[in-house]
Design a protein around this motif. Structure first.
Motif, short mmCIF file in Angstrom:
data_model
loop_
_atom_site.label_atom_id
_atom_site.label_comp_id
_atom_site.label_asym_id
_atom_site.label_seq_id
_atom_site.Cartn_x
_atom_site.Cartn_y
_atom_site.Cartn_z
N LYS A 119 -8.67 -9.12 6.54
CA LYS A 119 -8.84 -7.66 6.53
C LYS A 119 -9.86 -7.24 5.49
CE LYS A 119 -4.22 -6.48 8.21
NZ LYS A 119 -3.03 -5.63 7.99
N GLU A 120 -10.37 -6.02 5.64
CA GLU A 120 -11.34 -5.50 4.67
C GLU A 120 -10.61 -5.08 3.39
OE1 GLU A 120 -14.67 -3.64 7.72
OE2 GLU A 120 -13.64 -2.35 6.30
N ARG A 121 -11.37 -5.05 2.31
CA ARG A 121 -10.80 -4.60 1.04
C ARG A 121 -10.41 -3.13 1.18
NH1 ARG A 121 -13.27 -6.89 -4.47
NH2 ARG A 121 -12.90 -8.74 -3.19
N GLU A 122 -9.21 -2.81 0.69
CA GLU A 122 -8.62 -1.48 0.91
C GLU A 122 -8.35 -0.79 -0.42
OE1 GLU A 122 -4.43 0.23 2.88
OE2 GLU A 122 -4.63 -1.87 2.30
N PHE A 123 -8.66 0.48 -0.49
CA PHE A 123 -8.34 1.28 -1.68
C PHE A 123 -6.84 1.45 -1.80
CE2 PHE A 123 -8.52 4.39 -4.90
CZ PHE A 123 -7.64 5.42 -4.55
N VAL A 124 -6.31 1.27 -3.01
CA VAL A 124 -4.88 1.42 -3.26
C VAL A 124 -4.61 2.67 -4.11
CG1 VAL A 124 -2.84 0.39 -4.33
CG2 VAL A 124 -4.46 -1.05 -3.09
N ALA A 125 -5.25 2.73 -5.28
CA ALA A 125 -5.00 3.85 -6.19
C ALA A 125 -6.11 3.91 -7.22
CB ALA A 125 -3.66 3.68 -6.90
N TRP B 187 -5.18 9.26 -7.59
CA TRP B 187 -5.40 9.28 -6.15
C TRP B 187 -4.74 8.03 -5.56
CZ3 TRP B 187 -8.73 10.43 -9.97
CH2 TRP B 187 -9.34 11.69 -9.95
N TYR B 188 -4.23 8.15 -4.34
CA TYR B 188 -3.52 7.03 -3.71
C TYR B 188 -3.94 6.88 -2.25
CZ TYR B 188 -0.52 7.12 -7.79
OH TYR B 188 -0.06 7.08 -9.09
N LYS C 40 1.23 5.71 -0.88
CA LYS C 40 1.64 6.98 -1.49
C LYS C 40 3.16 7.04 -1.56
CE LYS C 40 -1.35 9.94 -0.35
NZ LYS C 40 -2.16 10.94 0.39
N ASP C 41 3.68 7.54 -2.65
CA ASP C 41 5.12 7.70 -2.90
C ASP C 41 5.84 6.37 -3.19
OD1 ASP C 41 5.23 10.16 -0.28
OD2 ASP C 41 4.95 10.45 -2.43
N GLN D 196 2.38 0.21 -10.85
CA GLN D 196 3.80 -0.01 -10.57
C GLN D 196 4.01 0.09 -9.07
OE1 GLN D 196 5.05 3.11 -13.58
NE2 GLN D 196 6.63 1.60 -13.95
N MET D 197 4.57 -0.96 -8.50
CA MET D 197 4.76 -1.02 -7.05
C MET D 197 6.25 -1.11 -6.76
SD MET D 197 1.68 -3.65 -6.09
CE MET D 197 2.44 -5.04 -6.93
#
Length: 123
Positions: free
Chosen positions: A43-49, A59-60, A65-66, A80-81
């Motif tokens: 998969k492509e690199r994905e923005f997390v936060a 930003w999330y 989110k949540d 924190q996950m």
């Protein structure tokens, strides 16, 4: 040159929690927005936060989110996950750039990358 070193990755059961840390080697780090991205196999690199220079704005990505929370203190940044899912399995990268908002828009705004830390949530 800011060097970023991630730690805290590992394997955790679904529904569990994990906290990632990112340590910067230079105090100029405080002038950067900071973000976490992740990349799963195939998969492509994905923005997390991401978080602003001051730490006042965050930003999330929609998928976390949540459940995830980003914070920073001096030369450290934390992710924190909670309520982890198998689809959260990926290599997580710490990144620094000009503004947290810009990092949320595109990884092309990243100036410095860490080497990544593996997070595995078995299905």
């Amino acid at each position: 040159q800011v060097r970023l070193v991630e730690s805290g990755g590992g394997e955790v059961q679904a529904g569990g929690s994990l906290t990632l840390s990112c340590a910067a080697t230079e105090l100029s780090f405080i002038r950067y927005g900071v973000a976490w991205f992740r990349e799963a196999p195939g998969k492509e690199r994905e923005f997390v936060a991401s978080i602003s220079r001051s730490g006042d704005s965050t930003w999330y990505g929609d998928s976390v989110k949540d459940r995830f929370s980003i914070s920073r203190a001096r030369h450290m940044t934390f992710l924190q996950m909670t309520m982890l899912k198998p689809e959260d399995t990926a290599v997580y990268y710490c990144a620094a750039g000009g503004r947290g908002a810009d990092l949320a828009r595109s990884s092309s705004n990243v100036d410095h990358w860490g080497r990544g830390t593996q997070v595995t949530v078995p299905s």
